[in-house]
Design an enzyme around this catalytic site. Structure first.
Site, PDB file in Angstrom:
ATOM      1  N   ASN A 166       0.860  -1.191   0.000  1.00  0.00           N
ATOM      2  CA  ASN A 166       0.000   0.000   0.000  1.00  0.00           C
ATOM      3  C   ASN A 166       0.898   1.244   0.000  1.00  0.00           C
ATOM      4  O   ASN A 166       1.594   1.521   0.972  1.00  0.00           O
ATOM      5  CB  ASN A 166      -0.900  -0.035   1.245  1.00  0.00           C
ATOM      6  CG  ASN A 166      -1.848   1.146   1.306  1.00  0.00           C
ATOM      7  OD1 ASN A 166      -1.821   2.033   0.445  1.00  0.00           O
ATOM      8  ND2 ASN A 166      -2.688   1.165   2.329  1.00  0.00           N
ATOM      9  N   PHE A 167       0.861   1.977  -1.112  1.00  0.00           N
ATOM     10  CA  PHE A 167       1.764   3.134  -1.263  1.00  0.00           C
ATOM     11  C   PHE A 167       1.371   4.311  -0.359  1.00  0.00           C
ATOM     12  O   PHE A 167       2.168   5.205  -0.130  1.00  0.00           O
ATOM     13  CB  PHE A 167       1.758   3.615  -2.719  1.00  0.00           C
ATOM     14  CG  PHE A 167       2.488   2.731  -3.700  1.00  0.00           C
ATOM     15  CD1 PHE A 167       2.715   1.388  -3.443  1.00  0.00           C
ATOM     16  CD2 PHE A 167       2.949   3.253  -4.909  1.00  0.00           C
ATOM     17  CE1 PHE A 167       3.388   0.577  -4.364  1.00  0.00           C
ATOM     18  CE2 PHE A 167       3.635   2.460  -5.832  1.00  0.00           C
ATOM     19  CZ  PHE A 167       3.845   1.124  -5.559  1.00  0.00           C
ATOM     20  N   HIS A 188     -10.120   1.258   4.695  1.00  0.00           N
ATOM     21  CA  HIS A 188      -8.846   1.228   5.417  1.00  0.00           C
ATOM     22  C   HIS A 188      -8.996   2.026   6.708  1.00  0.00           C
ATOM     23  O   HIS A 188      -9.782   2.971   6.772  1.00  0.00           O
ATOM     24  CB  HIS A 188      -7.736   1.835   4.537  1.00  0.00           C
ATOM     25  CG  HIS A 188      -6.371   1.589   5.077  1.00  0.00           C
ATOM     26  ND1 HIS A 188      -5.835   2.339   6.100  1.00  0.00           N
ATOM     27  CD2 HIS A 188      -5.431   0.664   4.769  1.00  0.00           C
ATOM     28  CE1 HIS A 188      -4.625   1.895   6.384  1.00  0.00           C
ATOM     29  NE2 HIS A 188      -4.357   0.872   5.581  1.00  0.00           N
ATOM     30  N   GLU A 210      -6.312  -5.216  10.203  1.00  0.00           N
ATOM     31  CA  GLU A 210      -5.190  -4.366  10.619  1.00  0.00           C
ATOM     32  C   GLU A 210      -5.551  -3.643  11.918  1.00  0.00           C
ATOM     33  O   GLU A 210      -6.419  -2.763  11.902  1.00  0.00           O
ATOM     34  CB  GLU A 210      -4.897  -3.285   9.563  1.00  0.00           C
ATOM     35  CG  GLU A 210      -4.469  -3.824   8.227  1.00  0.00           C
ATOM     36  CD  GLU A 210      -3.881  -2.736   7.321  1.00  0.00           C
ATOM     37  OE1 GLU A 210      -3.073  -3.078   6.467  1.00  0.00           O
ATOM     38  OE2 GLU A 210      -4.221  -1.546   7.493  1.00  0.00           O
ATOM     39  N   GLY A 237       2.679  -3.273  10.798  1.00  0.00           N
ATOM     40  CA  GLY A 237       3.994  -3.591  11.346  1.00  0.00           C
ATOM     41  C   GLY A 237       4.694  -4.773  10.695  1.00  0.00           C
ATOM     42  O   GLY A 237       5.745  -5.224  11.172  1.00  0.00           O
TER      43      GLY A 237
HETATM   44  O1  G3P Z   1      -2.407  -0.933   4.439  1.00  0.00           O
HETATM   45  C1  G3P Z   1      -1.235  -1.356   5.026  1.00  0.00           C
HETATM   46  C2  G3P Z   1      -1.008  -0.719   6.309  1.00  0.00           C
HETATM   47  O2  G3P Z   1      -1.954   0.060   6.892  1.00  0.00           O
HETATM   48  C3  G3P Z   1       0.037  -1.274   7.164  1.00  0.00           C
HETATM   49  O3  G3P Z   1       0.964  -0.261   7.292  1.00  0.00           O
HETATM   50  O4  G3P Z   1       3.155   0.657   7.622  1.00  0.00           O
HETATM   51  O5  G3P Z   1       2.230  -0.946   9.278  1.00  0.00           O
HETATM   52  O6  G3P Z   1       2.910  -1.768   7.016  1.00  0.00           O
HETATM   53  P1  G3P Z   1       2.401  -0.621   7.827  1.00  0.00           P
END
Ligand code: G3P
Length: 221
Positions: A9-10, A93, A141, A180
């Site tokens: 996810n950019f 999200h 998430e 994470g």
């Molecule tokens: O959509 C992916 C995300 O919210 C996770 O972010 O930086 O913890 O990999 P990150």
């Protein structure tokens, strides 16, 4: 399109914007081809056409609005997202949440346009309600772990299991986990629990060597 097992996810990271977004998309494509793994990308909506015309991996939009053709200035329409070359869309999200009724509307609009739907949930109970709406994938998430150093697989394996259980009470929707995630061990733990794979942002985007992180992640699949 095969559903991806890793989606990068950019977001709006500087290292995933402008020319850097194009370069990162090429790195993801190269890693996908070399490892023969399903790596997808979720680019900024304004980049969908530019990037989807250059790479041959699944490209997701980061957002779609619950609107139809009409008087909706500033909205992102599923039809236009598909027309510009997206394969799928991230919905709800943690950084871009919407009510359940809107999630339902957006899933329908996306499916009418042939877009894959990946709906994010921030807790296991919501996963059950979302699964009933028949998305193509769900991602769990925990918001407090997003962008941090502790991976969801280390911190919350029981919540991942509960999310899987809740989904399967309704239907067999593939589950990704994110927050994470950093390396192959995290992906392996996620897969051992029974998920399809991971949704990842900072672990790849902020890395000095993005290619080697991508290859490490893919090596565990
Ligand atoms: O959509 C992916 C995300 O919210 C996770 O972010 O930086 O913890 O990999 P990150």
């Amino acid at each position: 399109m095969n559903l991806p097992t890793i989606i990068v996810n950019f977001k709006t990271y500087e290292k995933a914007s402008g020319d850097a977004a194009r370069d990162l998309a090429f790195k993801c494509e190269k890693s996908a081809k070399e490892t023969d793994k399903e790596i997808g990308i979720a680019v900024q909506n304004a980049d969908i056409q530019r990037i989807s015309s250059k790479v041959d991996i699944p490209v997701f939009a980061q957002h779609v609005d619950p609107v139809d053709f009409g008087s909706n200035t500033g909205s992102d329409l599923a039809h236009t997202i598909a027309y510009n070359g997206a394969d799928g869309v991230i919905i709800n999200h943690s950084e871009d949440q919407m009510p359940l009724d809107d999630i339902k509307t957006v899933i329908k609009h996306c499916h009418d346009e042939g877009l894959e739907t990946l709906v994010c949930v921030d807790e296991p109970g919501l996963a059950r309600r979302v699964a009933a709406l028949e998305p193509d994938m769900i991602a769990f998430e925990p918001p407090e772990l997003i962008g941090g150093d502790t991976s969801v697989t280390d911190a919350e394996p029981d919540l991942i299991k509960e999310t899987l259980h809740n989904i399967r009470e309704k239907r067999d929707v593939p589950l990704l986990v994110g927050a994470g995630i950093k390396d192959a061990d995290d992906v392996e733990t996620a897969r051992d629990i029974g998920t399809r794979g991971v949704l990842i942002a900072s672990g790849v985007i902020k890395a000095d060597d993005q290619r080697s992180v991508l290859e490490d992640l893919a090596s565990s699949l």
